[in-house]
Motif scaffolding. Structure first.
Motif, PDB file in Angstrom:
ATOM      1  N   GLY A 156       5.133  -6.141  -0.684  1.00 39.64           N
ATOM      2  CA  GLY A 156       5.132  -4.826  -0.070  1.00 39.64           C
ATOM      3  C   GLY A 156       3.914  -4.713   0.805  1.00 39.64           C
ATOM      4  O   GLY A 156       3.333  -5.719   1.204  1.00 39.64           O
ATOM      5  N   PRO A 157       3.499  -3.502   1.112  1.00 37.65           N
ATOM      6  CA  PRO A 157       2.292  -3.350   1.905  1.00 37.65           C
ATOM      7  C   PRO A 157       1.106  -3.935   1.148  1.00 37.65           C
ATOM      8  O   PRO A 157       1.158  -4.114  -0.064  1.00 37.65           O
ATOM      9  CB  PRO A 157       2.166  -1.846   2.101  1.00 37.65           C
ATOM     10  N   GLY A 158       0.038  -4.223   1.852  1.00 36.42           N
ATOM     11  CA  GLY A 158      -1.154  -4.773   1.223  1.00 36.42           C
ATOM     12  C   GLY A 158      -1.613  -3.924   0.055  1.00 36.42           C
ATOM     13  O   GLY A 158      -1.490  -2.701   0.078  1.00 36.42           O
ATOM     14  N   ALA A 159      -2.135  -4.571  -0.953  1.00 38.63           N
ATOM     15  CA  ALA A 159      -2.503  -3.890  -2.193  1.00 38.63           C
ATOM     16  C   ALA A 159      -3.518  -2.778  -1.979  1.00 38.63           C
ATOM     17  O   ALA A 159      -3.577  -1.838  -2.763  1.00 38.63           O
ATOM     18  CB  ALA A 159      -3.037  -4.903  -3.202  1.00 38.63           C
ATOM     19  N   SER A 160      -4.321  -2.854  -0.919  1.00 35.31           N
ATOM     20  CA  SER A 160      -5.340  -1.825  -0.702  1.00 35.31           C
ATOM     21  C   SER A 160      -4.874  -0.713   0.238  1.00 35.31           C
ATOM     22  O   SER A 160      -5.613   0.245   0.460  1.00 35.31           O
ATOM     23  CB  SER A 160      -6.622  -2.462  -0.155  1.00 35.31           C
ATOM     24  N   GLU A 161      -3.677  -0.827   0.784  1.00 31.15           N
ATOM     25  CA  GLU A 161      -3.165   0.237   1.649  1.00 31.15           C
ATOM     26  C   GLU A 161      -2.856   1.472   0.828  1.00 31.15           C
ATOM     27  O   GLU A 161      -2.381   1.365  -0.306  1.00 31.15           O
ATOM     28  CB  GLU A 161      -1.911  -0.234   2.380  1.00 31.15           C
ATOM     29  N   PRO A 162      -3.094   2.662   1.374  1.00 28.33           N
ATOM     30  CA  PRO A 162      -2.854   3.894   0.600  1.00 28.33           C
ATOM     31  C   PRO A 162      -1.445   3.997   0.021  1.00 28.33           C
ATOM     32  O   PRO A 162      -1.293   4.405  -1.135  1.00 28.33           O
ATOM     33  CB  PRO A 162      -3.119   5.005   1.620  1.00 28.33           C
ATOM     34  N   ALA A 163      -0.423   3.628   0.788  1.00 28.77           N
ATOM     35  CA  ALA A 163       0.948   3.718   0.269  1.00 28.77           C
ATOM     36  C   ALA A 163       1.141   2.789  -0.922  1.00 28.77           C
ATOM     37  O   ALA A 163       1.790   3.154  -1.912  1.00 28.77           O
ATOM     38  CB  ALA A 163       1.965   3.399   1.361  1.00 28.77           C
ATOM     39  N   SER A 164       0.580   1.607  -0.845  1.00 24.15           N
ATOM     40  CA  SER A 164       0.704   0.650  -1.945  1.00 24.15           C
ATOM     41  C   SER A 164      -0.073   1.113  -3.172  1.00 24.15           C
ATOM     42  O   SER A 164       0.419   1.027  -4.297  1.00 24.15           O
ATOM     43  CB  SER A 164       0.212  -0.726  -1.501  1.00 24.15           C
ATOM     44  N   LEU A 165      -1.286   1.598  -2.950  1.00 25.50           N
ATOM     45  CA  LEU A 165      -2.083   2.092  -4.073  1.00 25.50           C
ATOM     46  C   LEU A 165      -1.364   3.210  -4.809  1.00 25.50           C
ATOM     47  O   LEU A 165      -1.319   3.231  -6.041  1.00 25.50           O
ATOM     48  CB  LEU A 165      -3.445   2.585  -3.579  1.00 25.50           C
ATOM     49  N   LEU A 166      -0.804   4.127  -4.055  1.00 18.35           N
ATOM     50  CA  LEU A 166      -0.112   5.252  -4.673  1.00 18.35           C
ATOM     51  C   LEU A 166       1.210   4.825  -5.300  1.00 18.35           C
ATOM     52  O   LEU A 166       1.510   5.190  -6.438  1.00 18.35           O
ATOM     53  CB  LEU A 166       0.119   6.352  -3.641  1.00 18.35           C
ATOM     54  N   ALA A 167       2.006   4.048  -4.583  1.00 20.22           N
ATOM     55  CA  ALA A 167       3.319   3.623  -5.092  1.00 20.22           C
ATOM     56  C   ALA A 167       3.180   2.840  -6.391  1.00 20.22           C
ATOM     57  O   ALA A 167       3.991   3.003  -7.303  1.00 20.22           O
ATOM     58  CB  ALA A 167       4.057   2.790  -4.047  1.00 20.22           C
TER      59      ALA A 167
END
Length: 158
Positions: free
Chosen positions: A5-16
């Motif tokens: 998915g998106p990079g682990a540190s991206e806000p969407a990934s952190l939240l998801a």
């Protein structure tokens, strides 16, 4: 293995993934529900059950956004690593329950069971609704059922 998915540190990934809880081995939804317990307890302690409910509402909207972004990046509908829905569902389950170990334990167990069983209309939502709204909404239904069941059980135990 976790879906790309998106990079682990991206806000969407952190939240998801609820700050990586969804990446833990075995039962990521259970880990996320466990992570929601101290959050709900702290909110209930600070502002009562209504603060838990008020926090869950914007988190639902953010969860829709994060789930949509994560699923678009990995190309999979509702990958197991997306667990923000469990956090919202667990918070909603606990929102109107008393701040007590028994109520929170019952809320945790019943929410996890109902999230997996998906009683109507949660199962229908899970099968028919796509995108972040579908990911989030079946957990809301499970939360409503779980919270109501806990209230009934607590009234019987009182």
């Amino acid at each position: 293995m976790a879906a790309a998915g998106p990079g682990a540190s991206e806000p969407a990934s952190l939240l998801a993934t609820w700050f990586g809880a969804g990446r833990l081995p075995r039962a990521p939804g259970t880990w996320a529900s466990l992570a929601a317990l101290p959050l709900a307890a702290a909110l209930a302690w600070l502002g009562g059950p209504w603060l838990v409910l008020l926090a869950a509402l914007p988190l639902f909207g953010l969860g829709v956004w994060a789930s949509d972004r994560y699923m678009a990046a990995c190309g999979i509908h509702d990958p197991a690593v997306v667990v923000v829905d469990e956090v919202v569902g667990q918070c909603l389950t606990l929102a109107l329950l008393p701040l007590s170990p028994l109520a929170y334990l019952l809320g945790f167990v019943l929410f996890r069971i109902l999230d997996m069983v998906k009683p109507w209309p949660a199962g229908w939502i899970d099968r028919r609704m796509t995108g972040g709204v579908g990911v989030m909404l079946d957990d809301v239904v499970a939360a409503i059922y779980a919270g109501a069941l806990v209230l009934v059980l607590l009234s019987w135990l009182a």
